[in-house]
Design an enzyme around this catalytic site. Sequence first.
Site, PDB file in Angstrom:
ATOM      1  N   ASP A 193      -5.925   7.109  -2.426  1.00 13.84           N
ATOM      2  CA  ASP A 193      -6.764   7.167  -1.487  1.00 13.84           C
ATOM      3  C   ASP A 193      -5.920   7.803  -0.064  1.00 13.84           C
ATOM      4  OD1 ASP A 193      -9.391   7.346  -2.320  1.00 13.84           O
ATOM      5  OD2 ASP A 193      -9.827   5.283  -1.876  1.00 13.84           O
ATOM      6  N   ARG A 194      -6.690   8.484   0.920  1.00 15.08           N
ATOM      7  CA  ARG A 194      -6.022   8.801   2.090  1.00 15.08           C
ATOM      8  C   ARG A 194      -4.734   9.938   1.975  1.00 15.08           C
ATOM      9  NH1 ARG A 194      -7.526   3.220   4.210  1.00 15.08           N
ATOM     10  NH2 ARG A 194      -9.380   4.259   5.707  1.00 15.08           N
ATOM     11  N   HIS A 236      -0.938   4.444  -0.759  1.00 15.58           N
ATOM     12  CA  HIS A 236      -2.060   5.411  -0.292  1.00 15.58           C
ATOM     13  C   HIS A 236      -1.744   6.776  -0.632  1.00 15.58           C
ATOM     14  CE1 HIS A 236      -5.131   2.839   0.970  1.00 15.58           C
ATOM     15  NE2 HIS A 236      -4.411   2.065   1.791  1.00 15.58           N
ATOM     16  N   ARG A 254     -13.808  -5.638   9.131  1.00 21.62           N
ATOM     17  CA  ARG A 254     -13.947  -4.924   7.886  1.00 21.62           C
ATOM     18  C   ARG A 254     -14.964  -4.682   7.430  1.00 21.62           C
ATOM     19  NH1 ARG A 254      -8.514  -3.303   6.052  1.00 21.62           N
ATOM     20  NH2 ARG A 254      -6.990  -4.579   6.409  1.00 21.62           N
ATOM     21  N   HIS A 300      -2.514  -4.557   2.475  1.00 22.53           N
ATOM     22  CA  HIS A 300      -3.772  -4.216   2.991  1.00 22.53           C
ATOM     23  C   HIS A 300      -3.764  -3.810   4.605  1.00 22.53           C
ATOM     24  CE1 HIS A 300      -8.118  -4.421   2.804  1.00 22.53           C
ATOM     25  NE2 HIS A 300      -8.234  -5.642   3.251  1.00 22.53           N
ATOM     26  N   ASN A 343      -8.243  -2.942  -2.520  1.00 28.27           N
ATOM     27  CA  ASN A 343      -9.727  -2.513  -2.406  1.00 28.27           C
ATOM     28  C   ASN A 343     -10.016  -1.176  -2.669  1.00 28.27           C
ATOM     29  OD1 ASN A 343      -8.267  -2.327   0.142  1.00 28.27           O
ATOM     30  ND2 ASN A 343     -10.222  -2.159   1.115  1.00 28.27           N
ATOM     31  N   HIS A 344      -8.811  -0.257  -2.662  1.00 31.83           N
ATOM     32  CA  HIS A 344      -9.054   1.330  -2.743  1.00 31.83           C
ATOM     33  C   HIS A 344      -9.039   1.494  -4.404  1.00 31.83           C
ATOM     34  CE1 HIS A 344      -9.583   3.242   1.014  1.00 31.83           C
ATOM     35  NE2 HIS A 344      -9.029   2.137   1.671  1.00 31.83           N
ATOM     36  N   ASP A 367       0.756  -1.425   0.123  1.00 31.92           N
ATOM     37  CA  ASP A 367      -0.051  -0.124  -0.110  1.00 31.92           C
ATOM     38  C   ASP A 367       0.884   1.223  -0.140  1.00 31.92           C
ATOM     39  OD1 ASP A 367      -1.658  -2.144   1.127  1.00 31.92           O
ATOM     40  OD2 ASP A 367      -2.971  -0.811   1.999  1.00 31.92           O
ATOM     41  N   HIS A 407      -3.620  -8.565  -3.047  1.00 25.64           N
ATOM     42  CA  HIS A 407      -3.710  -7.260  -2.147  1.00 25.64           C
ATOM     43  C   HIS A 407      -4.253  -7.773  -0.533  1.00 25.64           C
ATOM     44  CE1 HIS A 407      -4.024  -3.225  -0.535  1.00 25.64           C
ATOM     45  NE2 HIS A 407      -5.463  -3.395   0.038  1.00 25.64           N
ATOM     46  N   ASP A 414      -3.727  -0.413  -3.583  1.00 24.50           N
ATOM     47  CA  ASP A 414      -4.051   0.649  -2.660  1.00 24.50           C
ATOM     48  C   ASP A 414      -3.137   1.718  -2.969  1.00 24.50           C
ATOM     49  OD1 ASP A 414      -6.310  -0.592  -2.033  1.00 24.50           O
ATOM     50  OD2 ASP A 414      -5.599  -0.522   0.369  1.00 24.50           O
TER      51      ASP A 414
END
Lengths: 506, 167
Positions: free
Chosen positions: A224-225, A194, A376, A403, A253-254, A192, A305, A221
Amino acid sequence: MGCGTSTIVPANEPSAQKTMKAALLIQMWYRRYLARLEARRRYTWNIFQSLEYADEQDQLRLYNFFNDMISQLHLSSENSDDNQQNSLLSLLRMPSRPDTEMKNGEDEDANLYKHTDPQTIVVPMTYKGPRLDYPLKLDHVQCLIDAFKGRQVLHAHYLLELLHETRRILKMNSIISHVHTRISQQVTVVGDLHGKLDDLLIIFYKNGLPEARNPYVFNGDFVDRGPNSVEVAVLLFACLLVNPLSVYINRGNHEDHVMNLRYGFIKEIMTKYKGHATKLIRLFGDVFSWLPMATVIDDKILVCHGGISNRTDLDYLKTIDRHKYISILRPPTSSRDGYDSDDSDYNDDITEWQQVLDLLWSDPRPTCGCSMNTFRGGGSYFGPDVTKSFLAKHGLELLIRSHECKPEGYEFDHDNQVLTVFSASNYYEVGSNRGAYVKLGANLKPRIVQYMATKQAGRKLTIKQRVSYVEASALRSLREKLYASKTILLEEFQKRDPDNTGKLLS
Amino acid sequence: MSEKNSEEGKENAENLTDEIGRKIADAFDVFDHDSNKTVDVREIPNIIRSLGCCPSEAEMQDIILEIDEDDSNGYIRYEKFRPIMTKILMERKYRPATEDRILKAFQVLDTDNKAYLTQDELKEYMTKEGDAFNQDEMDEMLSAAVDPEKGYILYKEYAALMTVEDT
Ligand SMILES: [Mn+2]
């Protein structure tokens, strides 16, 4: 020890004893202090993780709610020609394929291009940022890196072009990529990111840019964020275009329209590309739906992921049309596209959807068996027995997944058969965790490289400072969360305090 | 209700056990990542120390041997941990040294009575004597113990500072 004091050697035996005891006392005392710090660090970690997952759980619940609503509307709209309702329906369906009316791929491509044509956006003469032309070269990647370091933004025209090129390449690949290290003798796996550009730049700096002898797997991922999701995505895609055979990007998943709506990527696009956001959002969503969902290295290592479940089957996954999942959060609906599907069709859809969901959303657990990932709200928890039988069934040796944020940036589980790698350092807060990537050499033995992106040049924070800092931030987040629910909480408290004493009995 | 007073002594003892039980459960939970009432055996020293106990490394090993089960796979069950930890806390074993004793210990190491230790001295003692520190522990200690202006360890101030922080 270098220069200085050398008269430490005690003169006689009792004094040596005394020294030893004094040192031991200080050591025991200090280790207790460190343990207390560690406990505090874990407390805050638990707060952050609970907040993060509670959020994602909400997301899935909300989605299921909307989905039920869509199904209901869909059913009732078949029995009426209420236009208003139909337009509401199409609005709600937005995150699904925008082109469901399109009969074949070519039409769909043409339609998408029509709505996201780079030529409709003219680059002004005053534009000082990076310019791209094709075929893309390594120089372009370097030029993008320099521009992004200087906080420049790639013009919408070039971004759309880059996304179309990326889409063209991704479409030619399949849902599972295969990497062979026979020639390169190595491969690097990144977890990730992000939207944290600093971390990606550190990795490239330490490990070199992707090329034939230096292949990379990016394990999802990347958006995002963080504040630089666009830049991170652009760099990964540019690297892919320069080296399509040495860069593999798995979907996380993002990489999902619905997640992006909530976790910052869409907001970032709307801020950076005011006039052209709609086009970019649509095209990004489409590109994401073409990303592979797993990569197999030398037929020995699976990289995906989230993880697996006891039903994960790579042969079955190969048959899936990945492109239909613009959002993976959207479960298949029982009645679709005009025809009355019988239950077996619906069940097939659900089976397929769960395969995808498990791959992108699951987490390993130390206890045996497989269960619903309640924390989750999506995917599965899988135990060491699940990993073992999955690897054996597919002739694999290791599962590398991402993840989950880990304090050290990586973690081995399930008797070293599962390796988690997470590459966004300082994920929860400055000092909360290290980032890491994995280098697999010729023998495929994983070697971990850790790092921490930090703005405070040179000065290393002590554990104590880091814990205090992160703690303050966790409490801040918790306070915000409490504040956001203030009305509900007050109501509940008041119910239990009918006389308005301002106190509650425990 | 009238029997309440005579029950008080007993109740206090029960309260103490309750309180110790709650403390143990809380400390355990922090390190129980999967919320299944087990922790990695490597977390045990942290749990025991965060409960305020300061056993030596050898004593720590003895405790771990006592709570580790043959089929544990490196995980310790709460059910096994709780009674042994309760006993340790009830008997007030491995109590931490007072500020005064820590100060005296530093004075023993300060053979020239100069009221401070140099970084090299402290490093030498902490990494070669007793239950030697590893590199990380040493770095962490130095990072906070060294007076930034003087460049050495004014241990009296340091011990006082640590005692304040610890409460
Ligand atoms: Mn994820």
